[in-house]
Design a protein around this motif. Structure first.
Motif, PDB file in Angstrom:
ATOM      1  N   ALA A   1      28.806  51.424 -53.073  1.00  0.00           N
ATOM      2  CA  ALA A   1      29.939  51.467 -53.999  1.00  0.00           C
ATOM      3  C   ALA A   1      29.457  51.620 -55.442  1.00  0.00           C
ATOM      4  CB  ALA A   1      30.784  50.211 -53.855  1.00  0.00           C
TER       5      ALA A   1
ATOM      6  N   SER B   1      38.112  53.259 -55.117  1.00  0.00           N
ATOM      7  CA  SER B   1      37.601  52.662 -56.349  1.00  0.00           C
ATOM      8  C   SER B   1      37.495  53.663 -57.481  1.00  0.00           C
ATOM      9  CB  SER B   1      36.225  52.030 -56.086  1.00  0.00           C
ATOM     10  OG  SER B   1      36.327  50.949 -55.196  1.00  0.00           O
TER      11      SER B   1
ATOM     12  N   TYR C   1      36.466  47.062 -56.698  1.00  0.00           N
ATOM     13  CA  TYR C   1      35.766  47.107 -55.412  1.00  0.00           C
ATOM     14  C   TYR C   1      36.723  47.071 -54.226  1.00  0.00           C
ATOM     15  CZ  TYR C   1      32.462  45.827 -51.710  1.00  0.00           C
ATOM     16  OH  TYR C   1      31.726  45.790 -50.553  1.00  0.00           O
TER      17      TYR C   1
END
Length: 347
Positions: free
Chosen positions: A76, A292, A287
């Protein structure tokens, strides 16, 4: 000179040269110089959840109920870095080591930052009850290690209107500043609201926090001052007061708190900017979003006036639909403002 300190100082020179023209520094110059435009608003992706939430901060696998591996968190981070939508990537030192080893910041003008203290009031891992107690200062990350990967760190404090606990926190912060000054490490200051009610007499908590911050920094010279603040949004009145107090020296930023609805996310960043905030450091709101990157892109559109918070929720849901992603909540529910502090100014 100590070998580790010498290495840190050498690294510091290189990092300062590298970051001199970063978009973060350019935006800070615009804000301090009184020429701020909404495009100068600073957004940080706060991916330091492992410092407080442990493995559980990665999120839970819906099939097993167990924590997702750290590789999910790192992926991420890399995705957000590739988007170039944020100005700062805040991580733990262990994550910074991995990102550095993989050269993910090479050619990027996103500024890396590391959480440099982890007091007990952020220890919110599964089964823990530390947040029911006043903070005890703790610093796990070593400055000489962190300075090999970045020249910016986060330090956090909490004020309780308790003389012994607050003095201990302020002394720990002073020691931290002394050490960071020695190696040229910059920092920004996170100021939490207490996790439980405290006695502030007839004054609201936001005003108490404002005065605690100004008092804390009044005796701190420019070389030691934080670049900006990261704090809870305590409503329009408190935000406007602090943001207007000393805008050339005290840049106010907000933290994201719990994930909330998508409307909460856009309302929070919109209200913060409207009442003088110039930085947002969001963790869970980014998150745990369905997409995102898109939620940060839409935050930018809200800040710059392209979309109202209501329009932004609709636009975000349209994007999810086109991408074949299922929203966590139906649109009607996701349009609700659920954070009470946002309700008085929600449009």
């Amino acid at each position: 000179m100590d070998c580790e300190l010498g290495k840190a100082l050498s690294t510091r020179v290189g990092l300062n040269m590298l970051n001199k023209s970063s978009k973060l520094n350019q935006k800070l110059d615009q804000i301090r110089g009184g020429t701020y435009q909404p495009k100068d608003f600073i957004i940080a992706d706060a991916k330091d959840g492992d410092m407080g939430g442990g493995a559980g901060a990665m999120g839970l696998d819906p099939n097993t109920g167990l924590a997702k591996p750290v590789s999910t968190y790192l992926s991420a981070m890399k995705e957000m870095l590739a988007s170039n939508l944020v100005d700062i990537m805040l991580t733990s030192l262990s994550s910074a080591e991995v990102l550095n080893a993989e050269n993910v910041y090479k050619g990027s003008d996103i500024t890396p930052a590391v959480r440099l203290n982890d007091g007990t009031d952020i220890w919110g891992f599964r089964g823990a009850s530390y947040r029911q107690h006043q903070v005890r200062p703790v610093r796990t990350a070593r400055l000489d290690r962190a300075s090999q990967f970045c020249d910016l760190g986060l330090y956090a404090v909490t004020f309780y209107n308790d003389v012994d606990r607050d003095v201990a926190s302020l002394n720990a912060y002073a020691e931290f500043r002394d050490q960071t000054s020695d190696i040229g490490m910059r920092h920004f200051l996170e100021v939490f609201n207490p996790a439980f009610d405290i006695d502030t007499g007839n004054e609201e908590i936001g005003i108490f926090i404002n005065d605690a911050i100004v008092r804390c920094l009044a005796g701190v010279g420019k070389p030691e001052r934080p670049l900006f603040l990261k704090m809870q949004y305590n409503g329009a009145r408190a935000m406007a007061e602090l943001a207007a107090f000393d805008p050339g020296n005290l840049i106010v930023g907000i933290l994201g708190g719990s994930a909330g609805t998508t409307r909460d996310t856009f309302e929070l960043i919109s209200q913060a900017e409207r009442f003088g905030g110039r930085v947002a450091l969001f963790g869970r709101k980014i998150y745990f979003a369905e997409d995102s990157v898109e939620i940060v892109r839409t935050m930018r559109r809200v800040i710059e006036g392209d979309l109202s918070p209501v329009e932004a929720v609709k636009s975000y849901h349209d994007h999810l639909h086109k991408k074949g992603l299922f929203p966590a909540r139906p649109l009607e529910q996701d349009m609700n403002v659920t954070d009470p502090v946002l309700l008085p100014e929600a449009k």
